[in-house]
Design an enzyme around this catalytic site. Structure first.
Site, PDB file in Angstrom:
ATOM      1  N   HIS A 101       0.692  -1.360  -0.034  1.00  0.00           N
ATOM      2  CA  HIS A 101       0.073   0.053   0.089  1.00  0.00           C
ATOM      3  C   HIS A 101       0.922   1.225   0.206  1.00  0.00           C
ATOM      4  CE1 HIS A 101      -3.554  -2.588   1.797  1.00  0.00           C
ATOM      5  NE2 HIS A 101      -3.298  -2.909   0.409  1.00  0.00           N
TER       6      HIS A 101
ATOM      7  N   GLY B   8      -0.414  -9.239  12.710  1.00  0.00           N
ATOM      8  CA  GLY B   8      -1.126  -7.930  13.038  1.00  0.00           C
ATOM      9  C   GLY B   8      -2.009  -7.642  11.728  1.00  0.00           C
TER      10      GLY B   8
ATOM     11  N   ASN C 199      -2.265 -12.634  15.914  1.00  0.00           N
ATOM     12  CA  ASN C 199      -3.191 -11.648  15.963  1.00  0.00           C
ATOM     13  C   ASN C 199      -4.272 -11.512  17.325  1.00  0.00           C
ATOM     14  OD1 ASN C 199      -3.889  -9.501  13.992  1.00  0.00           O
ATOM     15  ND2 ASN C 199      -6.116 -10.109  14.605  1.00  0.00           N
TER      16      ASN C 199
HETATM   17  N1  APR Z   1      -0.865  -7.714  18.497  1.00  0.00           N
HETATM   18  C1  APR Z   1      -1.142  -8.538  17.386  1.00  0.00           C
HETATM   19  N2  APR Z   1      -2.210  -8.210  16.751  1.00  0.00           N
HETATM   20  C2  APR Z   1      -2.875  -6.724  17.135  1.00  0.00           C
HETATM   21  C3  APR Z   1      -2.165  -5.787  17.810  1.00  0.00           C
HETATM   22  C4  APR Z   1      -0.839  -6.402  18.412  1.00  0.00           C
HETATM   23  N3  APR Z   1      -0.349  -5.448  19.280  1.00  0.00           N
HETATM   24  N4  APR Z   1      -2.662  -4.897  17.710  1.00  0.00           N
HETATM   25  C5  APR Z   1      -3.719  -4.671  16.761  1.00  0.00           C
HETATM   26  N5  APR Z   1      -3.820  -6.010  16.645  1.00  0.00           N
HETATM   27  C6  APR Z   1      -4.882  -6.599  15.604  1.00  0.00           C
HETATM   28  C7  APR Z   1      -6.174  -6.116  15.490  1.00  0.00           C
HETATM   29  O1  APR Z   1      -6.900  -6.633  16.400  1.00  0.00           O
HETATM   30  C8  APR Z   1      -6.752  -6.435  13.792  1.00  0.00           C
HETATM   31  O2  APR Z   1      -7.364  -7.718  13.744  1.00  0.00           O
HETATM   32  O3  APR Z   1      -4.350  -6.380  14.074  1.00  0.00           O
HETATM   33  C9  APR Z   1      -5.355  -6.570  13.137  1.00  0.00           C
HETATM   34  C10 APR Z   1      -5.082  -5.227  12.451  1.00  0.00           C
HETATM   35  O4  APR Z   1      -6.107  -5.369  11.412  1.00  0.00           O
HETATM   36  P1  APR Z   1      -6.484  -3.729  10.529  1.00  0.00           P
HETATM   37  O5  APR Z   1      -6.627  -2.924  11.611  1.00  0.00           O
HETATM   38  O6  APR Z   1      -7.829  -4.239   9.804  1.00  0.00           O
HETATM   39  O7  APR Z   1      -5.214  -3.423   9.695  1.00  0.00           O
HETATM   40  P2  APR Z   1      -4.795  -4.313   8.503  1.00  0.00           P
HETATM   41  O8  APR Z   1      -5.087  -5.486   8.249  1.00  0.00           O
HETATM   42  O9  APR Z   1      -3.489  -3.939   7.970  1.00  0.00           O
HETATM   43  O10 APR Z   1      -5.814  -3.317   7.280  1.00  0.00           O
HETATM   44  C11 APR Z   1      -5.529  -3.469   5.863  1.00  0.00           C
HETATM   45  O11 APR Z   1      -6.992  -1.688   5.518  1.00  0.00           O
HETATM   46  O12 APR Z   1      -7.755   0.346   5.841  1.00  0.00           O
HETATM   47  C12 APR Z   1      -6.955  -0.305   5.061  1.00  0.00           C
HETATM   48  O13 APR Z   1      -4.814   0.393   3.760  1.00  0.00           O
HETATM   49  C13 APR Z   1      -5.595   0.250   5.164  1.00  0.00           C
HETATM   50  O14 APR Z   1      -3.634  -1.258   4.897  1.00  0.00           O
HETATM   51  C14 APR Z   1      -4.619  -1.302   5.639  1.00  0.00           C
HETATM   52  C15 APR Z   1      -5.713  -2.081   5.120  1.00  0.00           C
END
Ligand code: APR
Length: 254
Positions: A110, A193, A219
């Site tokens: 991204h 994550g 996660n």
């Molecule tokens: N350790 C493990 N898991 C974690 C932690 C942590 N310290 N902190 C948060 N999480 C988990 C959350 O519970 C969640 O399920 O990480 C996950 C993050 O998921 P998202 O917030 O959906 O992020 P991501 O998967 O990267 O989103 C993908 O969505 O909005 C778009 O472009 C944006 O790149 C992003 C894409």
């Protein structure tokens, strides 16, 4: 899904799977950066989670204010030990490169908030390198009309735009190609994550699994692909990966 009897087994089991693996690829999302002080999107206190509840955005530091956390540093360790062959990330926060991940070992699907790219020759430059100041030159979104004062590509004088991929923007070809190649090459993929809710990025862990790789998901909360995982570690990435590196070191000495 492999049956786990106790937390200690989780660390030793993942260490075992890494030692047996010949081609480990790691896939990260915003959850790996929350322990650096950045908000994620769909976690319990995420940006979209709060928006959907009609709540104001979560407290979050700015990209320029944060440092890599133990989870980022553990991946650098796996890279430097030659165990992690490639890293696919959805994050634009630059924390993987800042932590020491090599440019040729990562695909930032991204984009990266520090980088601009040329629409004509696809070259990448840091904003500093081309003198791009957001307050003067704007964010550089491809959807906005070009400003006459914006820096142009040093190689071909083409138009420079932010490398960050907004919703409905095309995905970067080179990064997609590398992510697909390494997802098919790997025999073990560890997702750290990510809620695995956004496509095409979330296709890569499925591609790896369908191609015979083992899949581990680290996660704190459920993800869209838990049903495919051989192992789901419901722990904070920084804490678990720190224990994992210690376990791998212990095995090296024994
Ligand atoms: N350790 C493990 N898991 C974690 C932690 C942590 N310290 N902190 C948060 N999480 C988990 C959350 O519970 C969640 O399920 O990480 C996950 C993050 O998921 P998202 O917030 O959906 O992020 P991501 O998967 O990267 O989103 C993908 O969505 O909005 C778009 O472009 C944006 O790149 C992003 C894409």
């Amino acid at each position: 899904m492999i049956k786990i009897t106790s937390e200690k087994n989780e660390v030793s089991l993942v260490a075992e799977m890494i030692k047996e693996s010949e081609y480990l690829v790691v896939f990260t999302g915003a959850g790996i950066s929350t322990e650096s002080g950045l908000a994620d999107f769909r976690g319990k206190n995420g940006l979209w989670t709060r928006r959907d509840k009609g709540l104001p955005p979560p407290k979050s530091k700015h990209f320029d204010e944060v440092e890599p956390n133990p989870a980022h540093l553990a991946l650098v360790e796996l890279q430097n030990q030659g165990r992690m062959k490639f890293l696919i990330s959805q994050n634009v926060d630059n924390l993987h490169l800042q932590s020491g991940i090599k440019l040729n070992q990562i695909s930032e699907l991204h984009g990266n908030y520090k980088l601009v790219k040329c629409l004509k020759c696809d070259s990448r430059f840091s904003r500093d390198e081309v003198g791009w100041i957001r307050d003067i030159h704007g964010r550089g979104s491809r959807k906005e009309p070009p400003q006459s004062n914006q820096p142009i590509c040093k190689k071909c004088q083409g138009r420079l735009i932010s490398s960050v991929v907004d919703f409905n923007d095309p995905m970067p070809e080179k990064e997609v190609e590398l992510a697909k190649y390494h997802s098919l090459e790997c025999d073990l993929m560890i997702v750290v994550g990510s809620s695995l809710s956004v496509f095409p990025a979330a296709n890569y862990p499925k591609l790896a699994k369908d191609n015979g790789a083992k899949l581990i998901i680290i996660n704190t909360d459920p993800t869209r692909l838990d049903h495919l995982a051989d192992l789901h570690i419901r722990e904070k990435a920084g804490e678990f990966l720190l224990k994992l590196i210690k376990e791998l070191e212990k095995r090296l000495k024994s």
